[in-house]
Write an enzyme that holds these catalytic residues in place. Structure first.
Site, short mmCIF file in Angstrom:
data_model
loop_
_atom_site.label_atom_id
_atom_site.label_comp_id
_atom_site.label_asym_id
_atom_site.label_seq_id
_atom_site.Cartn_x
_atom_site.Cartn_y
_atom_site.Cartn_z
N ASP A 12 41.80 51.97 -15.83
CA ASP A 12 42.24 51.05 -14.77
C ASP A 12 43.47 51.55 -14.02
O ASP A 12 44.28 50.76 -13.52
CB ASP A 12 42.52 49.64 -15.35
CG ASP A 12 41.30 49.09 -16.06
OD1 ASP A 12 40.19 49.41 -15.63
OD2 ASP A 12 41.47 48.36 -17.05
N LYS A 15 41.46 54.54 -10.21
CA LYS A 15 40.60 55.69 -9.89
C LYS A 15 39.68 55.39 -8.70
O LYS A 15 39.50 56.23 -7.82
CB LYS A 15 39.76 56.09 -11.12
CG LYS A 15 40.60 56.51 -12.31
CD LYS A 15 39.77 56.76 -13.55
CE LYS A 15 39.15 55.53 -14.17
NZ LYS A 15 40.09 54.59 -14.78
N GLY A 39 35.02 49.77 -14.48
CA GLY A 39 35.08 48.85 -13.34
C GLY A 39 36.04 49.46 -12.35
O GLY A 39 37.25 49.46 -12.58
N HIS A 40 35.52 50.04 -11.29
CA HIS A 40 36.35 50.74 -10.31
C HIS A 40 36.40 49.91 -9.02
O HIS A 40 35.38 49.69 -8.38
CB HIS A 40 35.80 52.15 -10.04
CG HIS A 40 35.86 53.04 -11.26
ND1 HIS A 40 35.49 54.36 -11.26
CD2 HIS A 40 36.30 52.78 -12.51
CE1 HIS A 40 35.69 54.86 -12.47
NE2 HIS A 40 36.16 53.92 -13.24
N GLN A 221 37.24 55.37 -17.50
CA GLN A 221 38.20 55.08 -18.58
C GLN A 221 39.46 55.94 -18.38
O GLN A 221 39.76 56.29 -17.26
CB GLN A 221 37.57 55.33 -19.97
CG GLN A 221 36.50 54.32 -20.36
CD GLN A 221 35.16 54.55 -19.72
OE1 GLN A 221 34.60 55.62 -19.84
NE2 GLN A 221 34.62 53.56 -19.03
P1 GDP Z 1 40.00 51.96 -12.05
O1 GDP Z 1 39.14 51.47 -13.16
O2 GDP Z 1 40.87 53.11 -12.46
O3 GDP Z 1 39.23 52.27 -10.80
O4 GDP Z 1 41.00 50.77 -11.70
P2 GDP Z 1 40.62 49.20 -11.56
O5 GDP Z 1 39.88 49.01 -10.30
O6 GDP Z 1 39.99 48.70 -12.82
O7 GDP Z 1 42.06 48.55 -11.53
C1 GDP Z 1 43.01 48.92 -10.60
C2 GDP Z 1 43.43 47.67 -9.83
O8 GDP Z 1 44.63 47.93 -9.15
C3 GDP Z 1 42.43 47.24 -8.77
O9 GDP Z 1 42.45 45.86 -8.66
C4 GDP Z 1 42.96 47.90 -7.50
O10 GDP Z 1 42.60 47.20 -6.31
C5 GDP Z 1 44.45 47.79 -7.74
N1 GDP Z 1 45.26 48.86 -7.14
C6 GDP Z 1 44.98 50.18 -7.00
N2 GDP Z 1 46.04 50.84 -6.48
C7 GDP Z 1 47.00 49.91 -6.27
C8 GDP Z 1 48.34 49.98 -5.78
O11 GDP Z 1 48.85 51.03 -5.43
N3 GDP Z 1 49.02 48.80 -5.73
C9 GDP Z 1 48.50 47.62 -6.12
N4 GDP Z 1 49.24 46.52 -6.05
N5 GDP Z 1 47.23 47.52 -6.62
C10 GDP Z 1 46.51 48.66 -6.70
P1 IMO Z 2 37.70 52.10 -16.16
O1 IMO Z 2 36.77 53.21 -15.78
C1 IMO Z 2 39.91 50.01 -19.29
C2 IMO Z 2 38.13 49.98 -23.29
C3 IMO Z 2 37.65 48.63 -23.81
C4 IMO Z 2 37.83 48.84 -25.30
C5 IMO Z 2 37.47 50.30 -25.49
C6 IMO Z 2 36.04 50.54 -25.93
O2 IMO Z 2 37.56 50.86 -15.35
O3 IMO Z 2 39.11 52.60 -16.26
P2 IMO Z 2 33.64 50.33 -24.79
O4 IMO Z 2 33.04 49.26 -23.94
O5 IMO Z 2 33.74 51.65 -24.12
O6 IMO Z 2 32.99 50.41 -26.14
O7 IMO Z 2 35.16 49.83 -25.06
O8 IMO Z 2 37.69 50.92 -24.24
N1 IMO Z 2 37.56 50.36 -21.98
C7 IMO Z 2 38.25 50.32 -20.84
N2 IMO Z 2 39.51 49.89 -20.57
N3 IMO Z 2 39.16 50.54 -18.30
C8 IMO Z 2 37.92 51.00 -18.56
O9 IMO Z 2 37.19 51.67 -17.63
C9 IMO Z 2 37.39 50.87 -19.86
N4 IMO Z 2 36.21 51.18 -20.44
C10 IMO Z 2 36.34 50.87 -21.74
O10 IMO Z 2 38.44 47.58 -23.31
O11 IMO Z 2 39.19 48.68 -25.64
MG MG Z 3 38.76 49.69 -14.19
#
Ligand code: GDP
Ligand code: IMO
Ligand code: MG
Length: 421
Positions: A12, A15, A39-40, A221
């Site tokens: 998270d 990415k 979840g991107h 991840q």
């Molecule tokens: P990912 O899994 O690495 O793609 O990240 P996620 O989408 O799960 O979580 C990142 C969250 O931070 C999302 O809700 C993005 O919209 C938000 N986000 C990304 N970059 C920034 C930033 O520079 N500032 C803020 N406030 N939010 C951001």
């Molecule tokens: P993105 O790509 C954050 C965590 C789960 C759990 C552990 C194992 O959005 O960064 P799994 O479902 O793989 O068996 O879970 O890994 N986890 C993540 N945490 N971002 C993710 O993906 C994750 N994918 C798995 O919360 O602790």
């Molecule tokens: Mg994510």
């Protein structure tokens, strides 16, 4: 050449947003591991979109997108995702390709994930319950079903055989899962998947690279969730570090160019497991509120804490990161002081190395403190406009990690990205 973008923390890191931005300069975006546990999040004309299986280059009209062999695919999630994305991006299916070697997540994989987690009680991993662990277990156990199998006449037979195996395993657990309700949607989604562009991913990529196409591998991840080097057993079931790109796409190590490593300006983790810099106080809650730290896949509140340079240095080393990207800088606006862990005290000894045993040992982080600032970072439109104290913080991180920062993200929008000069 293939460049790589991956998360350096526990996922998270942002990415999705960064891949969507960088995709402007690439011809192909390829996912190499993970599955619907990811979840991107990205924003398209102000609309929030969360991608789980589809690579984050899908909204760039010139980009082809490959779901590589290292990914595990839940056909139902993929079909639902396509249904959501298609109205926003009419030509997406022309630009989406799926490796025939990617493994499938079956309904009984999800059931096994749920039963296994329930049996662990307080020690549960906090899995996303998408069937990731059981699907990768079948891959390494040499029992799995692959995308290419859905094109064979005896797919149903293979499915039944594997499901029977799973049912025997499920009988060992008390936990009852009504997995049969998932079967019909599964077969409908498999039927739909047969209409997708299923390719021999490694040859497909090789041909395109030989024709000069630029490829970006999109990690899912984060490095600390890596099956080998993460906080085992509280990890996911794939190699999330740069080496995973070679196995997960079928490219040679010599082809890998730039390795972008993303970190938040602080740190989060969702699910169980060690998190040395976690803040279990009002500062942690304030970070969660300021950063809207709730899971993009499960909606669970994310645990929050200060940036951990010990863990980051480890992640940078493992992947040979060539450029850092710092996200969510704006979230730190109202914090003073801001802290960064620079070493750990373990068994009374100070160390800058990540210990083998993070789970049972008491780890006390040693912090460096930085003053806060009084100007909203989200409003900055160039690196030069950033508050000097934040720039000092960045320099400190660069020096510690011996790696240059390429970009600083200061908001969710595609254009909220400052190039570091
Ligand atoms: P990912 O899994 O690495 O793609 O990240 P996620 O989408 O799960 O979580 C990142 C969250 O931070 C999302 O809700 C993005 O919209 C938000 N986000 C990304 N970059 C920034 C930033 O520079 N500032 C803020 N406030 N939010 C951001
Ligand atoms: P993105 O790509 C954050 C965590 C789960 C759990 C552990 C194992 O959005 O960064 P799994 O479902 O793989 O068996 O879970 O890994 N986890 C993540 N945490 N971002 C993710 O993906 C994750 N994918 C798995 O919360 O602790
Ligand atoms: Mg994510």
């Amino acid at each position: 050449m293939i460049d790589v973008l991956l998360g350096l923390q526990w996922g998270d890191e942002g990415k999705g947003k960064i891949v969507d931005y960088l995709a402007e300069s690439y011809d192909i975006i390829a996912r190499f591991q993970g599955g619907p546990n990811a979840g991107h999040t990205l924003y398209l004309d102000g609309n929030k979109v969360v991608l789980h299986t589809i690579p984050s280059g899908i909204f760039q009209k010139h980009c082809m997108n490959l779901i590589g062999n290292g990914v595990v695919i839940d056909p139902v999630t993929l079909q639902n995702e396509i249904k959501k994305v298609q109205p926003l991006c009419a030509d997406m299916l022309d630009r989406l390709f799926v490796s025939q070697r990617a493994h499938l997540i079956l309904p009984t994989h999800r059931a096994l994930d749920a039963a296994s987690e329930a049996s662990k009680g307080d020690d549960k991993i906090g899995s996303t319950l998408k069937g990731i662990g059981p699907a990768y277990m079948d891959k390494t156990g040499r029992n799995g079903l692959r995308v290419g199998d859905i094109l064979s006449k005896n797919f149903k037979e293979k499915y039944d055989k594997l499901t029977q195996k799973h049912l025997a395993m499920l009988r060992q657990y008390d936990h009852v899962v009504d997995w049969q309700q998932w079967e019909q949607p599964f077969f409908e989604a498999v039927e739909f998947m047969r209409t997708l562009q299923i390719v021999n991913g490694e040859y497909w990529l090789d041909n395109h690279m030989n024709n000069g196409k630029k490829v970006l591998a999109e990690g899912a991840q984060g490095s600390m969730l890596d099956i080998d080097f993460g906080t085992y057993p509280f990890v996911t079931s794939s190699n999330t570090i740069a080496s995973g790109v070679c196995n997960g796409l079928g490219v040679a190590p010599s082809q890998v160019g730039e390795v972008y490593g993303i970190t938040k300006a602080y740190c989060t983790r969702v699910g169980g497991g060690p998190f040395p810099t976690e803040l279990l106080d009002e500062t942690g809650e304030a970070l969660r509120a300021a950063g809207s730290e709730f899971g993009a896949t499960t909606g669970r509140p994310r645990r929050c804490g200060w940036i951990d340079l010990v863990a980051l240095r480890y992640a940078v080393m493992l992947s040979g990161v060539t450029k850092l990207i710092i996200t969510k800088a704006d979230v730190l606006d109202n914090f003073n002081p801001i802290k960064a862990a620079v070493s750990y005290i373990v068994d009374g000894k100070e160390t800058k190395e990540l210990p083998f045993d993070l789970c049972d040992k008491d780890i006390v982080p040693v912090y460096e403190s930085f003053a806060g600032w009084d100007k909203p970072i989200a409003l900055c439109t160039a690196y030069s406009e950033l508050p000097q104290v934040f720039k000092d913080y960045c320099r400190f991180v660069e020096d510690y990690l011996q790696t240059k920062i390429g970009f600083i993200s200061n908001g969710t929008g595609r254009n909220q990205l400052l190039i570091v000069s």
